[in-house]
Structures are given as C-alpha cells and as structure tokens.
Design a protein around this motif. Structure first.
Motif, PDB file in Angstrom:
ATOM      1  N   GLN A 200      -4.769   7.452  -0.733  1.00 53.44           N
ATOM      2  CA  GLN A 200      -5.241   6.163  -0.330  1.00 53.44           C
ATOM      3  C   GLN A 200      -4.101   5.072  -0.436  1.00 53.44           C
ATOM      4  N   SER A 201      -2.487   5.790  -0.449  1.00 54.50           N
ATOM      5  CA  SER A 201      -2.265   4.525  -0.045  1.00 54.50           C
ATOM      6  C   SER A 201      -0.247   4.940   0.699  1.00 54.50           C
ATOM      7  N   ILE A 202       0.376   4.317   0.958  1.00 50.04           N
ATOM      8  CA  ILE A 202       1.714   5.067   1.779  1.00 50.04           C
ATOM      9  C   ILE A 202       1.768   5.565   0.715  1.00 50.04           C
ATOM     10  N   GLN A 203       2.420   5.356  -0.154  1.00 51.91           N
ATOM     11  CA  GLN A 203       3.442   5.867  -1.732  1.00 51.91           C
ATOM     12  C   GLN A 203       2.723   7.373  -1.894  1.00 51.91           C
ATOM     13  N   SER A 204       1.041   7.817  -2.019  1.00 54.46           N
ATOM     14  CA  SER A 204       0.365   8.678  -2.464  1.00 54.46           C
ATOM     15  C   SER A 204       0.677   9.216  -0.890  1.00 54.46           C
ATOM     16  N   LYS A 315       7.099  -3.892   1.752  1.00 56.23           N
ATOM     17  CA  LYS A 315       8.431  -3.391   1.061  1.00 56.23           C
ATOM     18  C   LYS A 315       7.599  -1.929   0.611  1.00 56.23           C
ATOM     19  N   ASP A 316       6.221  -1.887   0.509  1.00 58.23           N
ATOM     20  CA  ASP A 316       6.087  -0.847  -0.507  1.00 58.23           C
ATOM     21  C   ASP A 316       5.942   0.877   1.070  1.00 58.23           C
ATOM     22  N   THR A 317       5.875   0.203   2.384  1.00 56.21           N
ATOM     23  CA  THR A 317       6.138   1.747   3.197  1.00 56.21           C
ATOM     24  C   THR A 317       7.905   1.593   2.680  1.00 56.21           C
ATOM     25  N   HIS A 318       8.673   0.658   3.018  1.00 53.57           N
ATOM     26  CA  HIS A 318      10.314   1.082   2.803  1.00 53.57           C
ATOM     27  C   HIS A 318      10.233   1.433   1.400  1.00 53.57           C
TER      28      HIS A 318
END
Length: 794
Positions: A200-204, A315-318
């Motif tokens: 559910q997120s780019i980190q995941s 920022k989260d994507t980076h």
C-alpha cells in the motif's frame, strides 16, 4: 626377450607380471567402439608388433599405450583415434580423484585461485562460501559420473563444450526469470512462512520487490529481472501520494475546525486523484465534493496540500529507491554471502508516478552506497530507449545545442521521457549503469506494442543483464514476462578453428588459397555439427528438468511466477510448463577463432568478419532446425563468459601448445567481440559488432571502453548511445574506470595511490561482463588479464 620375465610398472609405482591378453583386449574394445569388425588374427598381430618393441625387463603402462597407438595408426587409423580418446578419458577420470583432492585443499586454505574466484559475486572464503564451493565441485563430479550421457561429459571435460551451471544440474532448476510484479502484487503471494498482502505504499512496493528477488533466487541458478520497474512501482507512488494527502488534508481540516475521518478522506481522495499530477478539472471536482459534504476548502489551500504532498511523496520515493539499492547489495541469497543477481528494466512509463520512480532511482544510484558513495553492483539497470517515448532525433539535436541546459532540465522536449534518457546518461557516466536496450531495433520490436496500451510493457523486450534475452516464443505469448532461460551450453570456437586449420594444412594437393578456403569450409561444417551436438545435449537436459516436481519450486511455481506453474499440484511434474523457456547455444572466442584461420581478427579483416558471421548463421540454422524438431525455443547466445574465458584457453594450451595470437593470453575474447586489445574507434567497434546482435537472440551486448572520468563528459555518453541506436545495436553499455579511496572517499581515476590522502586502499570498480561489475580484487586470473589488456576506444 622372455615375456614371462617382463614386469609392468603401474601408475602408482607398483609392479606386476606382463599380460599380453590385456593389450589384446584393449585393442579389441577400440575396434568395437569404431564398429569395425575385428579379426582375432589382426588383434594378435598388432599385439605382437607392440611386444616386439620391448627392450628392457621393465616397462611403464603409458609407454605400452604409446606403442599401441603407434601400431594402430599404421593399420587402422580410425581405431587408433578411438583408442586415443578412450585413453585420454581414462586419464581424465584418474586425474579427477587427485584433482578433487587438490581443489578441496585449495578451498580449505582459502587460496586465491580460479576455483575460489570463479564467481565474483560470491565471498568464497567465508564458511558459507566454502560450503557452497565444496558442494559445487562435488556436485559437478556427481553430474559427470551419473547424470550426463558419456559423450557430453567427455566433451565438457575435454573442453569441446562448456555446460553451464553443472553444479545445479541435479536440482533440475532453470536459469533465470523475469517477474510480472504487477500480477504478484495485485494477487499477493506466499512464502514458506506466510502470505503477503498487496502493498500500500512505495516503500512496501520496493521492499517486497527485494523479497521476491531474494526468495526466488534460491530456486534458480541464474539471475532475476524485473521487466518494467517503472510501471510496477508507479502504483506504489500513487498509493503513497493518496495516503500522505489524506494525512495532510486531515490535519488542515482539523485546524479549520472540521471533524474528519481520515479513512473517509482517503476514500474520497482515491475516488478523485488518479495521478500525482492532477489537472485543474480534477482539483475543482474534488473541491465541489467537499463542498457538498459541508467542508469548505479553498483552491489555494488545496494547492498547498498538494505541494506538500508531492514533496513528501518524492522524499518517500527516494528513500524507497535508496533502500531498494542498499537491500539488493547487502541481502544475501543462497550460500557464500552471494547477493541476488538482479536486473531492472525501465524508461518507458510516461506517467508522473513512473517518472518519479526513475528520477529518484537514478539519484540514489549516483549517491551510491555507504559513507563514500561506493558504486552499487546491483541491480543491473537497463534503460529502454524507445522512439517517441524516451528518444527522438529532434530531441537529441535540440539537446546538443546546449547540453548543460538540457541536462539541468531547462529545455522542453517533445518526447515525454527524453529528459530521463539524459539523466540515465549522466548516471552511467558516474556509476557504470544503466546499460541501454534499444526497443526499435528491428528484432526487438513487437507488433502488438501501442502507446495507448496502459500495459504496453508486456510487449517491450527486457533482459536479465546480457546473459538472457527472452522474447520470441513458440509456445505462448511473445513477451519477457513470466519466462526465463532453461539452460545454455557454450562451444569452444577457437578449438574448432584450430582443428580446421590443421586439417586444411595437411592437404598436400592444395594451393595456399585453396587451403584457406578448405579451412573455412571445415570450420563452418564443424560449427554446424557442434551446434547440433549442443542442441541435443540441451534437449536431454530439458527432458531431465521436466521431471522436477512443482513442490521443488514452491515460490516460483506455487505463485505462478513462472507462468503456468500456478496450475500445477505440488506433486505434479513441471512438464510442459517449461516449454515457454529458452535453450541457448552459446559460443566464445570469435576473435581467437579468426586468428587461428586468418592470422587476423574480424575487427579490421573483412574476410574474417564474413567467416565469423557465417559461423553464427550456421548456429542459427541449427537453432531453427531444432525449433521445428522439438517445438522448443532454441536461440543463439553470445556467451558472457567469466570463469569460462580462462578455462577453454588453459585446456587448449595443453592440447595444442601456445599458438601466437590464438591462445597465447590467459583468456579468450568474449563471443563476437572485437579483440579487447585491438585499436579501434568507438563508432567502428559498434558498426563491426552490431550485425551480430540480430543473430544472437538468446543474449548479447556491445560495450565500448572509455578513458578518463566519464562523469566529466556526459555529452560523450549521449553521443555513444545515439550511435548504438542508429547502428541498430540490441543492447549496449559503456565502460570506464570508477575508483574510490576507502580512506578519504575521493572518487576519480586513481592510479597507484589516492591523490588526496596517498592511500593505496582503493576500490576499483570495473565491468566484468555485461551483467556484472565488481572490485578487481575479486576477479579470477583470466578476467583480470582481460581487463588489463582492454584498450580505450576513441
């Protein structure tokens, strides 16, 4: 001499009484192997002739065998040949016992030898690495003795062919796979210890991609690839954007005095915002929906929320891309501290989300690893060059007018991803990757590709480094997704050329020109025959692989990673599910083979070039024949040899002695590549190698070698990629030295000592093959010798 007094000295030094019957029996077996009817009188006569040469009361076994060979050559040359081959085979088998002991001793002592350095991606001196090397050597021996038909085992051990990944042969596994991540993420997947929900997120998304890499690596012996990284990660960016926006908006509405439910806010955002770059119409529609719910939010307030959301999403994507790179360079799979052989393909997703993924991935790649920004070895990155999407001639010419402005984003281009192409060139200049895949080269095109198709990546070629190109398909959809290579075997091209040359030279009634023509004919015939030999061996291995049970590959088959595997019961054989895979007929040493025939390589000698081209055409004829014969995806592979580049050379030196220009170095030049030592311009090298790409659809690469610090001349990188595009290269890369001082972090071309702190503790990153870079200290002797010889291309 009285034969009863003769004593035979055995190989271990012990002696025994002479027995003429043993000689007669050995000669008889050679007759049987040839199919020539044997007469007892003839056998006895040859035996008597052998014995007549005995002049001492003691004689060694090897001396007797030499005498047998000589007598057989006088009367039955074909039988003599069989006897010699059998003798050599028996010697090899005897030597293997002591050879294995020698290898084991080297592993125990963690010697810096070519067994321990056969894989530059493995730390062979660690306990796990030692165990993996032990297992590898013993399993190869098991395969020779019990699994391979004798003629293929002999051919491998004698150096006629090289059957890759022999240590994995008994496991029945395949080489590599290209993941349909979208399918895996949408369905979810299961591992040994539980099930994974849709992220559910780019980190995941990024973290689960590394887990998939790591888990499946344990079920195959080659590398893993993601065919459309930008498309697959884009959904994660959008989900993160929507969640972040819900949080920011909820906070603002709370400040404004509205009672809010973040879940309801998120639901409304998901209904309206399907891009991280919404247009005015979308913003207005959302404001109207809030107004209808009794919530007053101004257009300026919404724009503020969107700005803050976009910044946090970037920022989260980076951080996700940074974590992705760090994980793939530190997360071990299999044994021996070996990280995953991972590749990612990207460059054609024009959505704002997909573009953000690649922008941040390239930034994270340049930043590198650790405190000093070391160049990441993995993942191997491949930028897809697609006309009208990531490249056009008009955009290229526009960029060349003011390259610095173009690189900094000050120029507007017609192609939506041409700016990413320029960023990719800058990253290559700094970190050796990405490499470049050219989707509009005729043999890389797909007739179903359409710019309007949201899943057009299904019809875009992707590759696992340069080791495996999987695209054409006799048994299903023409795609790279959910498929991989089954196995591949490489022929020793220089040996075939040496034999052809010698055979032609033995003809006494030919002119020098006639001998050269005969040598070429013999060479092409032997290439064709060897390709057929390899094709049959690949089929036998395929038949063995088919008998594996689905439960041997719980992740790959159980999760339908290999398309079709999900339909199998765990105790079913994988069978026809493997028919979508590929079988590779490989070759090495094209340059060396041409030196054996013509005394010149194909870099500048057109006759040599034509002959090498015809030889690879012969391999393709065999591949086409065997496609029809067995209904399987045979292809020709330009083998990216690592350990093999030295193995064939060492064996041929022992067999033929040192032949100047052919085997007088420690390595054979890879596949169809122009000699690494040959002075040749960048443009000419690309032009000479480009036509071979169309013939090697199992995998190929062309590289050029630059001098100096490429990061100071990104414009030159772009020019080189344009030449590759225009000359219809399938897949290309650009090599240049990348050195980092471990002590102070200085980066640049470092010769003996760091120019800043005078340290000799230098990390020297170089490209070993198209699918692997690494520190020179971890390379085997052959590849270090090759790297030392590489000339820089102007």
């Amino acid at each position: 001499m009285n034969l009863t007094e003769i004593r035979i000295i055995k190989r271990d030094g012990k002696q025994e009484n002479f027995s003429a019957a043993k000689i007669t029996n050995a000669i008889g077996k050679a007759f049987e192997a040839t199919g020539i009817p044997q007469q007892r009188e003839e056998l006895d006569l040859i035996t008597r002739q052998v014995v007549s040469h005995f002049s001492q009361p003691t004689i060694g076994v090897e001396e007797i065998q030499d005498l047998v060979e000589n007598e057989l050559m006088k009367v039955q040359p074909e039988v003599a040949k069989k006897y010699i081959i059998y003798r050599q085979w028996r010697n090899t088998e005897r030597d293997r016992k002591t050879h294995i002991k020698h290898i084991m001793d080297g592993i125990v002592a963690i010697d810096k030898n070519d067994v321990n350095l056969s894989n530059a991606n493995m730390s062979s001196h660690t306990p796990a690495g030692q165990m993996m090397t032990f297992a590898s050597e013993i399993t190869k021996d098991y395969t020779y003795k019990y699994l391979l038909p004798k003629k293929y085992a002999e051919a491998h051990q004698m150096g006629d062919i090289h059957i890759h990944d022999l240590d994995y042969y008994p496991t029945k596994t395949t080489t590599c796979i290209q993941y349909d991540l979208d399918d895996l993420f949408e369905r979810g997947f299961h591992t040994k210890n539980g099930s994974i929900r849709t992220p559910q997120s780019i980190q995941s998304y990024a973290t689960l991609a590394t887990i998939i890499f790591q888990t499946n690596q344990n079920e195959q012996h080659g590398g893993q690839a993601i065919p459309a990284f930008d498309f697959f990660m884009a959904k994660g960016v959008l989900k993160s954007f929507q969640k972040i926006m819900a949080t920011h908006l909820g906070l603002l509405l709370d400040i404004k005095g509205h009672t809010t439910d973040e879940k309801e806010i998120l639901k409304g955002i998901r209904a309206h915002f399907h891009s991280i770059a919404p247009n005015e119409e979308t913003e207005k529609a959302y404001l109207d929906s809030l107004q209808a719910a009794g919530i007053n939010l101004t257009a300026d307030e919404l724009k503020y929320v969107l700005r803050k959301t976009l910044a946090q999403t970037r920022k989260d994507t980076h951080q996700a891309m940074e974590g992705f790179i760090h994980n793939l360079n530190t997360m071990h799979s299999r044994g021996g501290n070996q990280v995953v052989f991972s590749s990612i393909n990207y460059g054609t997703d024009t959505s704002a989300e997909g573009r953000m993924v690649i922008q941040e991935l390239l930034k994270a790649t340049i930043e590198g690893l650790g405190n000093h920004g070391e160049v990441p070895v993995f993942p191997i990155q491949i930028f897809k060059v697609k006309d009208g999407v990531s490249y056009s001639e008009a955009d290229y010419q526009l960029a060349m007018k003011d390259f610095e402005a173009a690189l900094s984003g000050e120029v507007k281009f017609e192609c939506p991803n041409f700016d990413l192409f320029l960023q990719a060139c800058r990253t290559t200049a700094k970190a050796l990757f990405p490499n470049f895949m050219f989707l509009d080269t005729p043999f890389n095109k797909h007739e179903k590709w359409s710019a309007d198709d949201p899943k057009r990546y299904r019809y875009e070629l992707a590759t696992m480094g340069c080791r495996t190109r999987v695209f054409e398909n006799l048994n299903g959809e023409k795609t790279s997704l959910g498929r991989g290579n089954l196995s591949f075997t490489t022929m020793n091209l220089p040996r075939l050329a040496i034999e052809a040359h010698r055979k032609a030279e033995s003809l006494t009634n030919e002119t020098p020109e006639g001998k050269l023509q005969k040598a070429k004919e013999f060479f092409l015939q032997s290439v064709h025959s060897m390709a057929e030999f390899i094709a049959e061996q690949l089929y036998i291995r395929y038949q063995y692989q088919r008998t594996a049970l689905a439960r041997q590959f719980p992740f790959m088959m159980g999760n339908n990673v290999w398309k079709g595997g999900g339909t199998l019961h765990p105790n079913e054989e994988v069978g026809d599910v493997l028919k979508q895979g590929t079988l590779g007929i490989g070759f090495i040493g094209g340059h060396n083979a041409m030196m054996a025939l013509y005394g010149q390589g194909h870099g500048h000698n057109q006759q040599a070039w034509n002959t090498l081209y015809e030889a690879i055409e012969e391999m393709n004829k065999v591949a086409e024949d065997y496609k029809r014969k067995y209904g399987l995806n045979y292809s020709v592979l330009a083998t990216p040899a690592e350990g093999l580049s030295g193995r064939f050379t060492r064996m041929d030196k022992r067999k033929y002695g040192i032949i100047e220009g052919v085997n007088d170095r420690d390595y054979y030049v890879n596949s169809f590549h122009v000699d690494v030592k040959e002075p040749i311009t960048i443009v000419e090298k690309i032009k000479r190698e480009a036509p071979f790409h169309a013939l090697t659809r199992g995998g190929h690469i062309t590289y050029v070698e630059l001098d100096g610090e490429a990061q100071k001349n990104v414009k030159a990188i772009a020019k080189i990629v344009k030449v590759m595009h225009d000359e219809q290269i399938g897949y290309g890369s650009i090599n240049h030295p990348v050195d980092t001082c471990h002590d102070c972090g200085y980066k640049g071309v470092i010769y003996s000592r760091c120019p800043v702190c005078n340290s000799e503790n230098i990390l020297r990153m170089r490209r070993i093959t198209g699918y692997l870079t690494g520190d020179l200290s971890s390379w085997n002797s052959a590849k270090r010798a090759e790297e030392h010889d590489r000339v820089k291309h102007a």
